[in-house]
Design a protein around this motif. Sequence first.
Motif, PDB file in Angstrom:
ATOM      1  N   PRO A  37      11.694  -3.740  11.729  1.00 20.69           N
ATOM      2  CA  PRO A  37      10.794  -4.925  12.643  1.00 20.69           C
ATOM      3  C   PRO A  37       9.056  -3.620  12.853  1.00 20.69           C
ATOM      4  O   PRO A  37       8.745  -3.885  13.204  1.00 20.69           O
ATOM      5  CB  PRO A  37      11.861  -5.165  13.736  1.00 20.69           C
ATOM      6  CG  PRO A  37      12.650  -4.928  13.301  1.00 20.69           C
ATOM      7  CD  PRO A  37      13.438  -4.311  12.465  1.00 20.69           C
ATOM      8  N   ILE A  38       9.527  -2.592  13.496  1.00 22.23           N
ATOM      9  CA  ILE A  38       8.859  -1.141  13.996  1.00 22.23           C
ATOM     10  C   ILE A  38       7.899  -1.216  13.366  1.00 22.23           C
ATOM     11  O   ILE A  38       6.474  -0.878  13.603  1.00 22.23           O
ATOM     12  CB  ILE A  38       9.490  -0.459  14.558  1.00 22.23           C
ATOM     13  CG1 ILE A  38      10.195  -0.612  16.012  1.00 22.23           C
ATOM     14  CG2 ILE A  38       8.513   0.643  15.567  1.00 22.23           C
ATOM     15  CD1 ILE A  38      11.511   0.088  16.291  1.00 22.23           C
ATOM     16  N   PHE A  39       8.274  -0.359  11.310  1.00 23.34           N
ATOM     17  CA  PHE A  39       7.301  -0.099  11.082  1.00 23.34           C
ATOM     18  C   PHE A  39       6.913  -1.125   9.577  1.00 23.34           C
ATOM     19  O   PHE A  39       5.405  -0.892   9.521  1.00 23.34           O
ATOM     20  CB  PHE A  39       7.729   0.882   9.994  1.00 23.34           C
ATOM     21  CG  PHE A  39       8.375   2.201  10.551  1.00 23.34           C
ATOM     22  CD1 PHE A  39       7.414   3.704  11.193  1.00 23.34           C
ATOM     23  CD2 PHE A  39       9.259   2.601  11.307  1.00 23.34           C
ATOM     24  CE1 PHE A  39       7.459   4.573  11.727  1.00 23.34           C
ATOM     25  CE2 PHE A  39       9.696   4.131  12.240  1.00 23.34           C
ATOM     26  CZ  PHE A  39       8.778   4.739  12.432  1.00 23.34           C
ATOM     27  N   ASN A  40       7.427  -2.070  10.537  1.00 30.56           N
ATOM     28  CA  ASN A  40       6.193  -3.071   9.400  1.00 30.56           C
ATOM     29  C   ASN A  40       5.286  -3.244  10.264  1.00 30.56           C
ATOM     30  O   ASN A  40       4.357  -3.515   9.310  1.00 30.56           O
ATOM     31  CB  ASN A  40       7.419  -4.144   9.059  1.00 30.56           C
ATOM     32  CG  ASN A  40       8.530  -4.720   7.641  1.00 30.56           C
ATOM     33  OD1 ASN A  40       8.349  -3.334   6.852  1.00 30.56           O
ATOM     34  ND2 ASN A  40       9.258  -5.529   7.848  1.00 30.56           N
ATOM     35  N   ALA A  75      19.757   2.381   5.311  1.00 23.79           N
ATOM     36  CA  ALA A  75      20.641   3.153   6.413  1.00 23.79           C
ATOM     37  C   ALA A  75      19.129   2.995   7.146  1.00 23.79           C
ATOM     38  O   ALA A  75      19.156   3.711   8.905  1.00 23.79           O
ATOM     39  CB  ALA A  75      20.834   4.820   6.031  1.00 23.79           C
ATOM     40  N   LEU A  76      17.780   3.039   7.132  1.00 23.61           N
ATOM     41  CA  LEU A  76      16.719   3.061   7.734  1.00 23.61           C
ATOM     42  C   LEU A  76      16.666   1.405   8.165  1.00 23.61           C
ATOM     43  O   LEU A  76      15.212   1.168   8.271  1.00 23.61           O
ATOM     44  CB  LEU A  76      15.240   3.580   7.292  1.00 23.61           C
ATOM     45  CG  LEU A  76      16.121   5.698   6.758  1.00 23.61           C
ATOM     46  CD1 LEU A  76      14.538   5.797   6.231  1.00 23.61           C
ATOM     47  CD2 LEU A  76      16.032   5.580   8.671  1.00 23.61           C
ATOM     48  N   LEU A  88       0.608  -0.986   0.325  1.00 25.82           N
ATOM     49  CA  LEU A  88       0.005  -0.194  -0.109  1.00 25.82           C
ATOM     50  C   LEU A  88       0.592   1.482  -0.067  1.00 25.82           C
ATOM     51  O   LEU A  88       0.146   2.043  -0.421  1.00 25.82           O
ATOM     52  CB  LEU A  88      -0.398  -0.097   1.020  1.00 25.82           C
ATOM     53  CG  LEU A  88      -2.640  -0.544   1.455  1.00 25.82           C
ATOM     54  CD1 LEU A  88      -2.974  -0.497   2.065  1.00 25.82           C
ATOM     55  CD2 LEU A  88      -3.302  -0.010  -0.105  1.00 25.82           C
ATOM     56  N   GLY A  89       1.941   0.943   0.848  1.00 26.46           N
ATOM     57  CA  GLY A  89       3.186   1.801   0.240  1.00 26.46           C
ATOM     58  C   GLY A  89       3.311   2.894  -0.522  1.00 26.46           C
ATOM     59  O   GLY A  89       3.465   3.856  -1.051  1.00 26.46           O
ATOM     60  N   VAL A 132       3.595   4.911   4.327  1.00 28.38           N
ATOM     61  CA  VAL A 132       4.727   5.149   3.638  1.00 28.38           C
ATOM     62  C   VAL A 132       5.887   4.557   4.280  1.00 28.38           C
ATOM     63  O   VAL A 132       7.183   4.324   3.614  1.00 28.38           O
ATOM     64  CB  VAL A 132       4.775   6.598   3.155  1.00 28.38           C
ATOM     65  CG1 VAL A 132       5.547   6.628   2.246  1.00 28.38           C
ATOM     66  CG2 VAL A 132       3.245   6.752   2.442  1.00 28.38           C
ATOM     67  N   MET A 133       6.007   5.130   5.469  1.00 33.30           N
ATOM     68  CA  MET A 133       7.480   4.352   6.234  1.00 33.30           C
ATOM     69  C   MET A 133       7.666   3.152   6.407  1.00 33.30           C
ATOM     70  O   MET A 133       8.802   2.920   6.098  1.00 33.30           O
ATOM     71  CB  MET A 133       6.963   5.039   7.950  1.00 33.30           C
ATOM     72  CG  MET A 133       7.689   6.363   8.011  1.00 33.30           C
ATOM     73  SD  MET A 133       9.058   7.035   6.738  1.00 33.30           S
ATOM     74  CE  MET A 133      10.777   6.263   7.858  1.00 33.30           C
ATOM     75  N   SER A 134       6.425   2.571   6.314  1.00 31.87           N
ATOM     76  CA  SER A 134       7.061   1.349   5.927  1.00 31.87           C
ATOM     77  C   SER A 134       7.597   0.614   5.084  1.00 31.87           C
ATOM     78  O   SER A 134       8.150  -0.419   5.049  1.00 31.87           O
ATOM     79  CB  SER A 134       5.547  -0.080   5.823  1.00 31.87           C
ATOM     80  OG  SER A 134       5.718  -1.307   6.356  1.00 31.87           O
ATOM     81  N   SER A 135       7.149   0.815   3.934  1.00 27.91           N
ATOM     82  CA  SER A 135       8.311   0.578   2.455  1.00 27.91           C
ATOM     83  C   SER A 135       8.785   1.368   2.793  1.00 27.91           C
ATOM     84  O   SER A 135      10.266   1.486   1.890  1.00 27.91           O
ATOM     85  CB  SER A 135       6.799   1.126   1.567  1.00 27.91           C
ATOM     86  OG  SER A 135       6.079   1.141   1.427  1.00 27.91           O
TER      87      SER A 135
END
Length: 448
Positions: free
Chosen positions: A261-264, A255-256, A178-179, A245-248
């Motif tokens: 694990p957190i944003f997934n 670097a990210l 979805l991102g 979006v941050m998950s993608s």
Amino acid sequence: MTVLDPTRLVIAALIGLAVLLLMIIKWKVQAMISILIGAITIGLLSGMPLEEIVAAVDDGIGNTLKGIALLVGLGSMFGAILEISGGAQSIAVSLVKWFGDKKAAWALGITGLVIAMPVFFDAGLIILIPLAFSLAKRTHRSSLYYVIPLLAGLAVGHAFIPPTPGPALVATMLGVDLGWVILVGVCCGTVAMIVAGPVWGAICGKKYDVPVPAHIANQEDFDESKLPKFGTIVTIILIPLVLIVMSSVTNIVPALNFLNPIFNFLGTPFVALLIATITAMFILGIRHGYSMEELEKVMTKSLEPVGLILLVTACGGVLRYMLQYSGLGDVIGNAVANMNLPLVVLAFVVAALVRICVGSSTVAMTMAAGIVSALPGISAYSPLYLACVCAAVAGGATVCSHFNDSGFWLVKSLVGMSEKTTLKTWTVMETLVGGTGFIVALIISFFA
């Protein structure tokens, strides 16, 4: 899986789709029943074993709903809280103040785009159209000068940008993150909103003098002191979009990667929307004087139309799996390969044809996504390309709204236009939204 005759498959598909369209258009059968009967007709006429037909129905419903059910339910409750709190009006009033009366059409277009992501099109229109009328009354312009940009923004948010059910459904059926769909949808939608909103609205406003309806002209203006703050509303609406979006982003930026694990987890669509809904409950609900009992009633009430949406969507999944399990997807895929037709173009054409015939954008998205997702090798495309395919489906499912679309009649009655004027304004606007969004998606797809 049983190997079936390709010619028989094509004939079965044409007959099944014809049955589906006749049931919806001519005999006015409910869309869910029509899609289900059409899908089963394809299975029976193609010679699929009965157990495979049953499997296609079971898998179509189960696999489709598991990706969309929570999103539709949470999105509906989120939108209801936004509605009762005055959040939609807050965004519109604030933007109009900043843009000024001369550029208020741009403000309404942006407002419609933002509001249509968490709020259903019909609800967003009913909530916001009084503001467009009040601006027309104050500036002595045709109401279309402000209504068209609002409609364009709502149409864009409704069609192109998750967590709205349509693009979320298409993304689920195509298996794309979805991102990516949000990023491509924002690009396509922004350009489409500008072309179909302020630009086309200015032309309509000069060409068609549509006065403010009398019952609206006599209403009092909003009590702005009771509305929630603009920044609060925008922040809450952006929560699910930013998390998804941050998950993608954390997956593709080395670097990210440590944040994966957190944003997934937080960027999982239903988790992101759940966080936004809970935040809205407390900030827009309880802090604005609503009790938990009142919020529970409002949120439960908002779920009433969800059942129909989910069932129509699930039956679209049945159509997809019937085409896939019968082998028709391979037949279509080979035909498309021989035609050298880009998948983005195919997706747009299929969705547009269904939209013109059936009227429902949801049915058009569902059928087009079902046909495209049944093609062989669909998973081999890049996420960016598949996101462009999603946008193309959304564009095709938006164009050419006419007499068989409930939105056509809603706009006609609310604005007070004749059928002829509605065709010349609203229908052209919808076609500009869908066509422009598709062109942008096609351009982006060249770089995917």
